[in-house]
Design an enzyme around this catalytic site. Structure first.
Site, short mmCIF file in Angstrom:
data_model
loop_
_atom_site.label_atom_id
_atom_site.label_comp_id
_atom_site.label_asym_id
_atom_site.label_seq_id
_atom_site.Cartn_x
_atom_site.Cartn_y
_atom_site.Cartn_z
N ASP A 8 32.33 31.97 55.24
CA ASP A 8 31.22 31.03 55.36
C ASP A 8 31.59 30.04 56.46
O ASP A 8 32.58 30.22 57.19
CB ASP A 8 30.89 30.37 54.00
CG ASP A 8 31.93 29.36 53.53
OD1 ASP A 8 32.96 29.17 54.22
OD2 ASP A 8 31.73 28.75 52.46
N CYS A 65 36.57 31.13 52.60
CA CYS A 65 35.66 30.00 52.45
C CYS A 65 36.53 28.75 52.39
O CYS A 65 37.71 28.80 52.75
CB CYS A 65 34.76 30.16 51.23
SG CYS A 65 35.60 30.21 49.64
N THR A 67 37.88 27.05 49.90
CA THR A 67 39.02 27.17 48.99
C THR A 67 39.46 28.61 48.73
O THR A 67 40.56 28.83 48.21
CB THR A 67 38.67 26.58 47.62
OG1 THR A 67 37.50 27.28 47.14
CG2 THR A 67 38.37 25.08 47.72
N HIS A 98 50.93 44.37 41.48
CA HIS A 98 50.50 44.44 40.08
C HIS A 98 48.99 44.60 39.90
O HIS A 98 48.55 45.18 38.92
CB HIS A 98 50.95 43.18 39.33
CG HIS A 98 52.41 43.17 39.02
ND1 HIS A 98 53.00 42.28 38.15
CD2 HIS A 98 53.42 43.94 39.50
CE1 HIS A 98 54.30 42.50 38.09
NE2 HIS A 98 54.59 43.50 38.90
N HIS A 133 51.10 49.20 35.55
CA HIS A 133 50.04 48.41 36.18
C HIS A 133 48.78 49.25 36.42
O HIS A 133 47.68 48.73 36.42
CB HIS A 133 50.55 47.80 37.48
CG HIS A 133 51.77 46.95 37.25
ND1 HIS A 133 51.72 45.79 36.52
CD2 HIS A 133 53.06 47.14 37.58
CE1 HIS A 133 52.93 45.27 36.44
NE2 HIS A 133 53.77 46.09 37.06
C1 RB5 Z 1 31.23 25.20 50.93
O1 RB5 Z 1 31.01 23.85 51.02
C2 RB5 Z 1 32.33 25.47 49.90
O2 RB5 Z 1 31.83 25.23 48.63
C3 RB5 Z 1 32.82 26.90 50.04
O3 RB5 Z 1 33.36 27.07 51.31
C4 RB5 Z 1 33.91 27.33 49.08
O4 RB5 Z 1 35.02 26.49 49.14
C5 RB5 Z 1 33.48 27.62 47.70
O5 RB5 Z 1 34.26 27.99 46.84
#
Ligand code: RB5
Length: 154
Positions: A8, A65, A67, A98, A133
């Protein structure tokens, strides 16, 4: 390997670096974008990559993304997809050994470029251990088919 890569808007620069790394490593890349010029919703990108993995059009996927969390949650809705965020050498290695992870999720906000390069290389080069596994991954597949109603024995 044929690898689909998507991000994203929070993962754009990391995605471009990962695509470059994969090319240097001789991998075949399907870059689905996106977010280069506008905000995009991570489930839409996750669907592009995880759908390709689920249908067997690519061997593996990489999603980035902010996180890595939202991408993994969305990607895991697809049959046959095992996605998780990896953020250090151990999670990258064990996710393959695993869990036979086929979609690597990365954080564009938290991880540095050199660390990501290493995580991707570890993840690409580590084989699934199989054995016990294999049985556990088979149980994950059974849960998927039964929509969670399978009763797992010990
Ligand atoms: C976008 O703002 C953010 O929510 C996305 O990049 C991601 O971290 C979601 O888990």
């Amino acid at each position: 390997m044929r690898i689909a890569v998507g991000s994203d808007h929070r993962g754009v620069s990391m995605r471009l670096k990962v695509v470059g790394l994969l090319h240097r490593l001789g991998q075949e890349v399907v870059d689905v974008g996106s977010g280069d010029t506008e905000c995009v919703d991570y489930p839409d990108v996750a669907a592009q990559v995880a759908g390709r993995v689920s249908r067997g059009e690519v061997d593996r996927g990489i999603l980035i993304c902010g996180t890595g969390l939202g991408m993994s949650i969305a990607a895991n809705k697809f049959q046959g997809v095992r996605a998780a965020p990896c953020h250090d050498y151990l999670t990258a290695e064990m996710s393959r050994r695993h869990n036979d992870l086929n979609v690597l999720c990365l954080s564009g906000d938290i991880l540095g470029e050199r660390l990501v390069d290493r995580l991707v290389e570890i993840w690409l080069n580590t084989e699934f251990d199989g054995g016990r596994h294999e049985r556990r991954v088979a149980k994950i597949k059974a849960l998927e088919k039964s929509n969670g109603s399978s009763t797992a024995s010990t």
